[in-house]
Design an enzyme around this catalytic site. Structure first.
Site, PDB file in Angstrom:
ATOM      1  N   TYR A   1       0.791  -1.239   0.000  1.00 38.74           N
ATOM      2  CA  TYR A   1       0.000   0.000   0.000  1.00 38.74           C
ATOM      3  C   TYR A   1       0.822   1.287   0.000  1.00 38.74           C
ATOM      4  O   TYR A   1       0.263   2.374  -0.017  1.00 38.74           O
ATOM      5  CB  TYR A   1      -0.903   0.020   1.244  1.00 38.74           C
ATOM      6  CG  TYR A   1      -1.687  -1.241   1.418  1.00 38.74           C
ATOM      7  CD1 TYR A   1      -2.643  -1.619   0.468  1.00 38.74           C
ATOM      8  CD2 TYR A   1      -1.461  -2.078   2.494  1.00 38.74           C
ATOM      9  CE1 TYR A   1      -3.338  -2.801   0.605  1.00 38.74           C
ATOM     10  CE2 TYR A   1      -2.163  -3.269   2.641  1.00 38.74           C
ATOM     11  CZ  TYR A   1      -3.102  -3.622   1.698  1.00 38.74           C
ATOM     12  OH  TYR A   1      -3.791  -4.788   1.830  1.00 38.74           O
ATOM     13  N   GLY A   2       2.139   1.177   0.081  1.00 34.26           N
ATOM     14  CA  GLY A   2       2.963   2.372   0.261  1.00 34.26           C
ATOM     15  C   GLY A   2       2.972   3.298  -0.947  1.00 34.26           C
ATOM     16  O   GLY A   2       2.932   4.518  -0.796  1.00 34.26           O
ATOM     17  N   ASP A   3       3.021   2.710  -2.152  1.00 28.64           N
ATOM     18  CA  ASP A   3       3.091   3.551  -3.349  1.00 28.64           C
ATOM     19  C   ASP A   3       1.837   4.425  -3.442  1.00 28.64           C
ATOM     20  O   ASP A   3       1.928   5.648  -3.568  1.00 28.64           O
ATOM     21  CB  ASP A   3       3.210   2.676  -4.601  1.00 28.64           C
ATOM     22  CG  ASP A   3       4.322   1.650  -4.475  1.00 28.64           C
ATOM     23  OD1 ASP A   3       5.487   2.049  -4.554  1.00 28.64           O
ATOM     24  OD2 ASP A   3       4.011   0.462  -4.270  1.00 28.64           O
TER      25      ASP A   3
ATOM     26  N   ARG B   1       6.425  -0.129   8.883  1.00 27.34           N
ATOM     27  CA  ARG B   1       7.190  -0.758   7.804  1.00 27.34           C
ATOM     28  C   ARG B   1       7.238   0.169   6.583  1.00 27.34           C
ATOM     29  O   ARG B   1       6.579   1.228   6.571  1.00 27.34           O
ATOM     30  CB  ARG B   1       6.546  -2.089   7.435  1.00 27.34           C
ATOM     31  CG  ARG B   1       5.257  -1.925   6.674  1.00 27.34           C
ATOM     32  CD  ARG B   1       4.591  -3.269   6.351  1.00 27.34           C
ATOM     33  NE  ARG B   1       3.664  -3.137   5.251  1.00 27.34           N
ATOM     34  CZ  ARG B   1       2.759  -4.049   4.931  1.00 27.34           C
ATOM     35  NH1 ARG B   1       2.647  -5.150   5.639  1.00 27.34           N
ATOM     36  NH2 ARG B   1       1.968  -3.859   3.891  1.00 27.34           N
ATOM     37  N   GLY B   2       7.952  -0.269   5.556  1.00 26.61           N
ATOM     38  CA  GLY B   2       7.899   0.400   4.255  1.00 26.61           C
ATOM     39  C   GLY B   2       8.337   1.847   4.320  1.00 26.61           C
ATOM     40  O   GLY B   2       9.415   2.175   4.811  1.00 26.61           O
ATOM     41  N   GLU B   3       7.452   2.722   3.857  1.00 29.96           N
ATOM     42  CA  GLU B   3       7.818   4.137   3.784  1.00 29.96           C
ATOM     43  C   GLU B   3       6.788   5.032   4.483  1.00 29.96           C
ATOM     44  O   GLU B   3       7.121   5.838   5.348  1.00 29.96           O
ATOM     45  CB  GLU B   3       7.951   4.527   2.300  1.00 29.96           C
ATOM     46  CG  GLU B   3       8.316   5.974   2.111  1.00 29.96           C
ATOM     47  CD  GLU B   3       8.871   6.314   0.744  1.00 29.96           C
ATOM     48  OE1 GLU B   3       9.566   5.480   0.132  1.00 29.96           O
ATOM     49  OE2 GLU B   3       8.605   7.438   0.279  1.00 29.96           O
ATOM     50  N   ASP B   4       5.532   4.864   4.110  1.00 29.23           N
ATOM     51  CA  ASP B   4       4.543   5.826   4.604  1.00 29.23           C
ATOM     52  C   ASP B   4       4.224   5.635   6.088  1.00 29.23           C
ATOM     53  O   ASP B   4       4.204   6.613   6.852  1.00 29.23           O
ATOM     54  CB  ASP B   4       3.268   5.735   3.760  1.00 29.23           C
ATOM     55  CG  ASP B   4       2.341   6.900   4.038  1.00 29.23           C
ATOM     56  OD1 ASP B   4       2.814   8.051   3.988  1.00 29.23           O
ATOM     57  OD2 ASP B   4       1.161   6.665   4.347  1.00 29.23           O
TER      58      ASP B   4
HETATM   59  O1  TRH Z   1       2.437  -1.327   2.538  1.00 22.83           O
HETATM   60  P1  TRH Z   1       3.884  -1.000   2.557  1.00 22.83           P
HETATM   61  O2  TRH Z   1       4.806  -2.100   2.732  1.00 22.83           O
HETATM   62  O3  TRH Z   1       4.185  -0.237   1.255  1.00 22.83           O
HETATM   63  C1  TRH Z   1       5.302  -0.046   0.459  1.00 22.83           C
HETATM   64  C2  TRH Z   1       5.261  -0.900  -0.772  1.00 22.83           C
HETATM   65  O4  TRH Z   1       5.672  -2.189  -0.451  1.00 22.83           O
HETATM   66  C3  TRH Z   1       6.146  -0.316  -1.799  1.00 22.83           C
HETATM   67  O5  TRH Z   1       6.269  -1.146  -2.915  1.00 22.83           O
HETATM   68  C4  TRH Z   1       7.475   0.030  -1.238  1.00 22.83           C
HETATM   69  O6  TRH Z   1       8.167   0.688  -2.200  1.00 22.83           O
HETATM   70  C5  TRH Z   1       7.305   0.912  -0.032  1.00 22.83           C
HETATM   71  O7  TRH Z   1       6.501   0.261   0.937  1.00 22.83           O
HETATM   72  C6  TRH Z   1       8.599   1.309   0.578  1.00 22.83           C
HETATM   73  O8  TRH Z   1       4.184   0.065   3.755  1.00 22.83           O
HETATM   74  P2  TRH Z   1       3.856   1.602   3.892  1.00 22.83           P
HETATM   75  O9  TRH Z   1       4.768   2.395   3.017  1.00 22.83           O
HETATM   76  O10 TRH Z   1       3.889   1.893   5.296  1.00 22.83           O
HETATM   77  O11 TRH Z   1       2.391   1.792   3.368  1.00 22.83           O
HETATM   78  C7  TRH Z   1       1.275   1.368   4.078  1.00 22.83           C
HETATM   79  C8  TRH Z   1       0.123   2.299   3.797  1.00 22.83           C
HETATM   80  O12 TRH Z   1      -1.069   1.756   4.311  1.00 22.83           O
HETATM   81  C9  TRH Z   1       0.294   3.657   4.448  1.00 22.83           C
HETATM   82  O13 TRH Z   1      -0.190   4.680   3.589  1.00 22.83           O
HETATM   83  C10 TRH Z   1      -0.591   3.569   5.687  1.00 22.83           C
HETATM   84  C11 TRH Z   1      -1.694   2.712   5.159  1.00 22.83           C
HETATM   85  N1  TRH Z   1      -2.494   2.013   6.160  1.00 22.83           N
HETATM   86  C12 TRH Z   1      -3.807   2.410   6.333  1.00 22.83           C
HETATM   87  O14 TRH Z   1      -4.265   3.360   5.680  1.00 22.83           O
HETATM   88  N2  TRH Z   1      -4.583   1.743   7.247  1.00 22.83           N
HETATM   89  C13 TRH Z   1      -4.098   0.727   8.001  1.00 22.83           C
HETATM   90  O15 TRH Z   1      -4.851   0.150   8.816  1.00 22.83           O
HETATM   91  C14 TRH Z   1      -2.729   0.352   7.833  1.00 22.83           C
HETATM   92  C15 TRH Z   1      -2.150  -0.748   8.673  1.00 22.83           C
HETATM   93  C16 TRH Z   1      -1.966   1.004   6.894  1.00 22.83           C
END
Ligand code: TRH
Length: 372
Positions: free
Chosen positions: A13-15, A265-268
């Site tokens: 979901y990060g992208d 985790r990830g970025e956001d």
């Molecule tokens: O999901 P991630 O691992 O996302 C990414 C991708 O893998 C991508 O390809 C990679 O390049 C990047 O990481 C570094 O982790 P991230 O970045 O934390 O994103 C999760 C998103 O989901 C973030 O916007 C928060 C959102 N989220 C919600 O909106 N509700 C929730 O309950 C949770 C747990 C997360």
């Protein structure tokens, strides 16, 4: 200005998480017209109420378009962003070349705390046909693009009270919001079993909130529970495990504000945990060549720069162990003991981030200087 943001969902979901926050903020806080092209509306639907079957839809003032093989995006935008080096479609590049006023083409890069980011931020790369692509690097240091931080999030965070925290946790079924509360958002990780083992052995009453996703099967296995579904509460010894459904982004922010320590985790979620002003543990997106450890250490160096060496060492050792998939016995106890001081450090760090100016605002400023 008008903006088009292109997003390919590589995985998770990060992208889209980053692109959606950016698109929304550009519109709501900078009054820009924004179109967000995204190739995976189903993934998008996990974090925002978008329709998966719509070619085009409007959400919070942002035009959202489905970017698929047959789509021929050709927006007449002042600024075009390719997020995370996703290649712009040929139709869009043709439209950009044909434009009377040359648009600003930006590649929004992945976030990194490494020093080289500062020298590469804003670099230009001529693309032919009069177009130039600029590399825009988010970061944690002056001279980078900063990180996303919406005014309305900062205002809501400032207004967040203990009663709000209790209400949010109660809404997730948490019976005792007054005890140490952790959230656990991670990739698959064999260290989860170690963490749960050490939490149980500590005897301290703890809430562990686990969002749906890739870490959940390992949590279930660690407590010998079979499958866990959203909304469940399982108590093992003094450890209370609550499974949490996927929340909308702003609710997830509030969850991060409400926990004493957040595993992210990830970025956001990593950035949002820093805005939460609480301690956190980062599960970095793993890369084959272990390049992620260099990024991890670069962040730890920056984050703990002003900490006492002993405290910094506890954090570094725990983060590395977490990312390598095995905690050393007693490691949770050391991290737990650090939480009170770390709480103060986390506040100071968050204030430093705020002082960098936010990514969307920095993008607007940058684009204005390049738009001729
Ligand atoms: O999901 P991630 O691992 O996302 C990414 C991708 O893998 C991508 O390809 C990679 O390049 C990047 O990481 C570094 O982790 P991230 O970045 O934390 O994103 C999760 C998103 O989901 C973030 O916007 C928060 C959102 N989220 C919600 O909106 N509700 C929730 O309950 C949770 C747990 C997360």
């Amino acid at each position: 200005m008008s903006w088009s943001v292109f997003c390919r969902v590589v995985d998770n979901y990060g992208d889209i998480g980053v692109c959606w926050r950016l698109a929304r903020q550009l519109h709501l806080e900078y009054d820009e017209q924004v179109t967000l092209w995204v190739d995976d509306l189903v993934a998008f639907g996990h974090i925002a109420p978008v329709r998966a079957d719509a070619e085009e839809q409007l959400l919070e003032g942002v035009r959202i378009c489905h970017w698929h093989a047959a789509a021929q995006p050709a927006d007449d935008a002042d600024v075009v962003i390719e997020a995370f080096a996703c290649e712009l479609p040929a139709s869009q590049k043709a439209a950009m070349r044909a434009r009377s006023v040359t648009p600003v083409w930006l590649n929004l890069e992945y976030l990194s705390a490494e020093d080289w980011v500062i020298s590469c931020h804003g670099m230009a790369s001529p693309q032919g046909g009069g177009l130039t692509k600029y590399f825009f690097f988010p970061g944690f240091a002056p001279g980078t693009g900063g990180v996303l931080a919406e005014q309305r999030m900062l205002a809501a965070r400032a207004a967040w009270t203990t009663q709000d925290r209790f209400a949010l946790l109660a809404g997730l079924g948490v019976a005792r919001p007054d005890i140490t509360t952790l959230s656990l958002f991670a990739y698959e990780n064999s260290a989860i079993a170690d963490l749960i083992g050490q939490l149980r052995a500590s005897g301290e009453p703890v809430n562990l909130l686990v969002p749906m996703g890739r870490a959940l099967p390992q949590v279930a296995a660690a407590i010998g529970h079979g499958t866990l579904t959203p909304g469940q509460h399982v108590q093992v010894d003094a450890l209370n495990i609550y499974t949490v459904p996927m929340l909308p982004q702003h609710r997830y922010d509030q969850l991060l504000w409400s926990c004493d320590l957040n595993f992210v985790r990830g970025e956001d979620s990593f950035v949002r945990a820093q805005h939460a002003m609480h301690p956190s543990v980062w599960h970095i997106y793993p890369q084959d060549d272990a390049a992620h450890e260099i990024k991890l250490e670069a962040f730890v160096d920056r984050y703990t720069r002003h900490w006492p060496a002993q405290d910094a060492q506890v954090l570094r050792a725990f983060w590395l162990a977490w990312n390598r998939g095995a905690l050393v016995p007693g490691q949770w106890a050391l991290l737990r003991a650090l939480l009170p001081q770390w709480q103060g450090y986390a506040r100071t760090w968050s204030a430093r981030l705020d002082a960098l100016g936010n990514l969307a605002g920095n993008l607007v400023k940058f684009a204005k200087t390049k738009l001729k």
